[in-house]
Each structure stands twice: as structure tokens, then as C-alpha cells.
Design a protein around this motif. Sequence first.
Motif, short mmCIF file in Angstrom:
data_model
loop_
_atom_site.label_atom_id
_atom_site.label_comp_id
_atom_site.label_asym_id
_atom_site.label_seq_id
_atom_site.Cartn_x
_atom_site.Cartn_y
_atom_site.Cartn_z
N LEU A 135 37.13 29.39 36.76
CA LEU A 135 38.44 29.81 35.96
C LEU A 135 38.49 29.12 34.75
CD1 LEU A 135 41.30 30.54 36.21
CD2 LEU A 135 41.97 28.59 37.83
N LEU A 188 37.32 34.12 35.51
CA LEU A 188 38.70 34.60 35.54
C LEU A 188 39.41 33.58 34.40
CD1 LEU A 188 40.89 35.87 37.23
CD2 LEU A 188 41.31 33.82 38.60
N PRO A 221 46.01 37.78 35.45
CA PRO A 221 44.60 37.27 35.07
C PRO A 221 43.88 38.45 34.81
CG PRO A 221 45.26 36.81 37.55
CD PRO A 221 46.50 37.93 36.96
N PRO A 228 31.03 36.63 36.95
CA PRO A 228 32.54 36.79 36.72
C PRO A 228 33.32 35.57 36.28
CG PRO A 228 31.66 36.63 39.19
CD PRO A 228 30.77 36.87 38.54
N ASP A 245 40.64 35.12 45.76
CA ASP A 245 41.13 36.40 45.88
C ASP A 245 40.23 37.18 45.00
OD1 ASP A 245 42.72 35.96 48.14
OD2 ASP A 245 44.41 35.75 46.69
N TYR A 246 40.10 36.67 43.75
CA TYR A 246 39.27 37.19 42.70
C TYR A 246 37.68 37.03 42.55
CZ TYR A 246 43.67 38.61 40.39
OH TYR A 246 44.77 39.23 40.26
N VAL A 250 35.80 34.62 42.13
CA VAL A 250 35.00 33.81 40.89
C VAL A 250 34.75 32.40 41.54
CG1 VAL A 250 36.13 35.46 39.29
CG2 VAL A 250 37.11 33.15 39.99
N VAL A 308 39.43 39.60 34.83
CA VAL A 308 38.13 38.83 35.15
C VAL A 308 37.24 39.71 34.21
CG1 VAL A 308 36.24 39.09 36.77
CG2 VAL A 308 38.62 39.03 37.51
N THR A 363 43.63 31.78 44.48
CA THR A 363 43.62 32.75 43.47
C THR A 363 42.04 32.92 42.89
OG1 THR A 363 45.63 31.91 42.43
CG2 THR A 363 44.03 33.22 41.00
N MET A 364 41.24 32.01 42.78
CA MET A 364 39.82 32.06 42.65
C MET A 364 39.17 32.87 43.84
SD MET A 364 38.94 28.50 40.87
CE MET A 364 37.22 28.98 40.51
#
Length: 253
Positions: free
Chosen positions: A202, A122, A111, A120, A196-197, A199, A113, A193-194
Motif C-alpha cells: 500500500l 494499492l 483507492p 498489485p 479487501d483489495y 494486496v 490498484v 483495506t489491504m
Amino acid sequence: MSSTLLISDLHLHPGAPDVTEGFLGWLERRARGVDALYILGDFFEAWIGDDLLDHADQDPSGTGKLALRVAAALRRLNDEGTQIYLMHGNRDFLLGHRFASACGAKLVTDPAVLRFADEPVLLMHGDSLCTRDEAYMTFREQARNQAWQEQVLAMPLADRLQLAAALRQQSGEATSNKAEDIMDVTPEEVVRTMRDYGVTTLIHGHTHRPAVHELEVGDLPARRIVLGDWQPGKGWEIEIGPDGDPTLREIAL
């Protein structure tokens, strides 16, 4: 007025000239003058190595000559001031810096960002979110392995063409035998996933199921925006303007 365009899943190949012509027309009509263009994977139906650009006349599939034409069009767009970014997909994971350079483009990780209006966002191709497809996830791990890629790229051009054809056939047969939900993203993987990042927006492609999905990530309202694939006469784009708000739209080619 600044803006960014995002597209995905064109699956360009010589057997679909209408899509190629539609894309080249879209570049002239729609993409000229934008700040940035992101292509989020599966730009080509198959890619067997950047040396196709040097040996286009030896490529009986015609992909090499197609790639040269597409690269030249993207280079013209870049020369006019548009930044171009390429992300690998599950079909063109062997795209390299040689092709990116020919396009005047940069490769971006999957991915990635980015920040739009200081928020942000992703960006992903989307295949890594389909964790219920265990057979594909096993292949994906192999295909992203540098040693395996180097082994494939060392094969003669003719052998790589045969390998690409075999992989496409296997993929088609496997897809026809899989349940629809297995080929879509895993909701829990999307949220993880979102989170973890860090955000709440997505953007991805891969599934060919264009839509805007509302969800929650850590008790915050969030959205997953899915780009559609391109077909003769029709494509999909996301535009992000100065306010940072992504707009998904179907486009006539």
C-alpha cells in the motif's frame, strides 16, 4: 529503462513560492523521461473549482495564476511522453476533469490498484484510513457527496474563496487540538483495506509521516509506504522501477 514516480501532499499555494519553484525544477530535472507520474492528492492547499483557470485574474488569492503555470509545466511533461495521473486529496477534492485536461492528466479513483511487475499495488491518498478522527470522517463523507460539491461549485467565486479560507482555519484549529494517534491511520483499517483489495503493498500520503511500515495481511508479509509532504528545499518521492519494487526517498529541491 521504464520507471514510475509517485508524489503527494505538495499543498501548492501562492504563499509558498519556494515549494512551487522546487516542484517545477523537480519536473524538469527528475520527472522528464519517466513513464508515469502519480500525484496522490493534496496537490494544492485548496481548490475551489476548475473555473479558476478561466478566471485567474479575478482570483485575489493567486491560486488561479499558479494553477495555470503548474498545468502548463505538466502538459509539457505529458507532451514528451509521460503519463500523468491525479488523485483527489482532502484539500483538493474539487479538482475536476477541466484541470486534469489542462495538465494532460487523468483523474484516478481513490483507492486505485495498479500492477507493477505483475504485482498489485494499492494507491490511496490516505485520509480514509484515519477512522479514529470521527469529526474528519464526517466531513469527508459530506465533501465527497456529489450534491454537496455541485452546491459549492454553484456559489460565486468570492464566496467559494471565503469558504475555502474558513475550512482551512477550522482544519488548523481542529488539528492543533487532536492527539497525534488520532490523526494517523488506524492499523486495523489498513489491514482490512489491504485484505479487501488483495494486496500486500500500500502506498499513500496524507499523514505527512514518511516511512516504510512492515506488517502482515492474512498471514502474508506486507508493507505500507507513506509519502511525506513537500516543504521549501525538501520533498519526497517513490520510484518504482522495472522490478516493481518501490523505493521511498527524500529529495532536495
